[in-house]
Design a protein around this motif. Sequence first.
Motif, PDB file in Angstrom:
ATOM      1  N   ARG A   1      -7.956 -13.491  -3.161  1.00  0.00           N
ATOM      2  CA  ARG A   1      -6.864 -14.356  -3.612  1.00  0.00           C
ATOM      3  C   ARG A   1      -7.383 -15.497  -4.479  1.00  0.00           C
ATOM      4  O   ARG A   1      -6.785 -15.838  -5.511  1.00  0.00           O
TER       5      ARG A   1
ATOM      6  N   SER B   1      -9.146 -10.597   1.786  1.00  0.00           N
ATOM      7  CA  SER B   1      -8.019 -11.092   0.994  1.00  0.00           C
ATOM      8  C   SER B   1      -8.120 -12.585   0.717  1.00  0.00           C
ATOM      9  O   SER B   1      -7.673 -13.067  -0.331  1.00  0.00           O
TER      10      SER B   1
ATOM     11  N   THR C   1      -2.932  -1.199   1.544  1.00  0.00           N
ATOM     12  CA  THR C   1      -4.289  -1.685   1.318  1.00  0.00           C
ATOM     13  C   THR C   1      -5.264  -0.882   2.174  1.00  0.00           C
ATOM     14  O   THR C   1      -4.915  -0.414   3.258  1.00  0.00           O
TER      15      THR C   1
ATOM     16  N   ASP D   1     -12.830  -2.361  -0.961  1.00  0.00           N
ATOM     17  CA  ASP D   1     -11.396  -2.593  -0.795  1.00  0.00           C
ATOM     18  C   ASP D   1     -10.606  -1.955  -1.935  1.00  0.00           C
ATOM     19  O   ASP D   1     -11.022  -2.020  -3.099  1.00  0.00           O
TER      20      ASP D   1
ATOM     21  N   VAL E   1      -4.986  -4.223   6.256  1.00  0.00           N
ATOM     22  CA  VAL E   1      -5.879  -5.322   5.907  1.00  0.00           C
ATOM     23  C   VAL E   1      -7.028  -5.342   6.909  1.00  0.00           C
ATOM     24  O   VAL E   1      -6.834  -5.124   8.110  1.00  0.00           O
TER      25      VAL E   1
ATOM     26  N   ASP F   1      -3.228 -11.364  -2.945  1.00  0.00           N
ATOM     27  CA  ASP F   1      -3.271 -11.612  -1.503  1.00  0.00           C
ATOM     28  C   ASP F   1      -2.738 -10.367  -0.803  1.00  0.00           C
ATOM     29  O   ASP F   1      -1.543 -10.064  -0.874  1.00  0.00           O
ATOM     30  N   TYR F   2      -3.630  -9.621  -0.141  1.00  0.00           N
ATOM     31  CA  TYR F   2      -3.216  -8.378   0.514  1.00  0.00           C
ATOM     32  C   TYR F   2      -2.076  -8.613   1.510  1.00  0.00           C
ATOM     33  O   TYR F   2      -1.149  -7.800   1.614  1.00  0.00           O
TER      34      TYR F   2
END
Length: 424
Positions: free
Chosen positions: A286, A282, A255, A192, A276, A292-293
């Motif tokens: 988080r 995420s 993202t 990611d 995402v 948090d995406y």
Amino acid sequence: MLHTNKRLLVLGATAYSINVIRVAKTLGAYVIVVDPIKNHIAKKYADKSYDIDTSDVDALYEMAVKEDVDGVFTGYSDVNLQICHILCDRLKLPFYAKSQNQILQTTDKLKFKDMCRKYNVGVVPQYSVNELATVEYPVIIKPADSYGSKGITVCYKYEETADAILKAKKHSKTSQIIIEKYLGGLDDVNIDYVMQDGKIILTAVGDRYVNTEQKGLSPLTAAVVYPSKHLDEYIKLLDSKVKTMFYEEGMHNGTVFIQSFFDGEQFYFFEMGYRVGGGQSSMMVREMCGIDYVEELINFAFTGEMDDKDISSMATPKFKKRACCLVPSLREGTIEKINGLKEIGEMQECVNITQFYDEGDSVPPSVIGNLGQSFARIHLVAESFESLCSIIKKINTLLHVKSTDGFEMILPGGFTGEALDGRK
């Protein structure tokens, strides 16, 4: 960032959109969801909903103007990405992808592989149809521009390829297919990134474990575990090249998730998304570093900025805690009873459950072999791999999905946690 009383339009009302709606409301936004399916699951969580086909840009535009929408969000699948870009352009609202070409480069597997080759980033070896009679088997045949593992076949001999090609073309919007060497025996690694104003930030690297119970069909995700046992190797071998690739291709905000194989010496990319990911990593990122995406992309939808603080100061893929997205899959049938899910949701280690099937729902033949078989995504965070392994074993004992015909619908071959034994 708070977005008090700003109006967010969310394209799609699947179970995935429930988290988007919750995050947006936490930020103070008013949420409107649009989806062609009447009473689709996420609509009951929104402030307002419309039954509009998300491919109808004119209807979406008229509704968005009427509702005085301040931002548009889509994620978790490729299906609405181009629509969202077009709609935002017409509404003169921000969208993190600068062009349709960026979306095509990251949703078309052939174009993605071309982009990787340009920057000397390894990709899975590819064959032409004319080579199928002489290549080493198995091979994997799939649509070049589909999503959700649809239309994919693993072929173990030449005689299986004709049907596999027809199946792949059926699931491709352009009838394009891709034929690759099947690397299913190698370690599967998910990566990611978050982009903020040209900074390309590595946020997570995880090990993907698959369920191979259904021979000839695409292996289904059974779990993704963070951090990856290959994290240091990825950073050393490929991180800088990938950052250069995204930056020079103009992907400066948003993202990204990437899927790859690792053979001990080289990583081979085979798919990515400029959005995402459906694995909802995420949820765990988080918990471990505060990024948090979904929140970042909502921020961008309203303001044209990912965040008012430097995301890179928060991000590290070297998590202090351990995490897992557990994905039990279902066999074909109709669900009569679900046991154990409530107890799992109450566990301290469980940070989220995204449930795709409920009692009374049917798992149709059309989803067998793709992500439509997923019963739920269960996101877990624990202090150690030992405790994570223990909780996964407990979940496998608790969770049962009984069919109306009396059989267990959870597909055998799921993730047991044994691969984590002894990991630090």
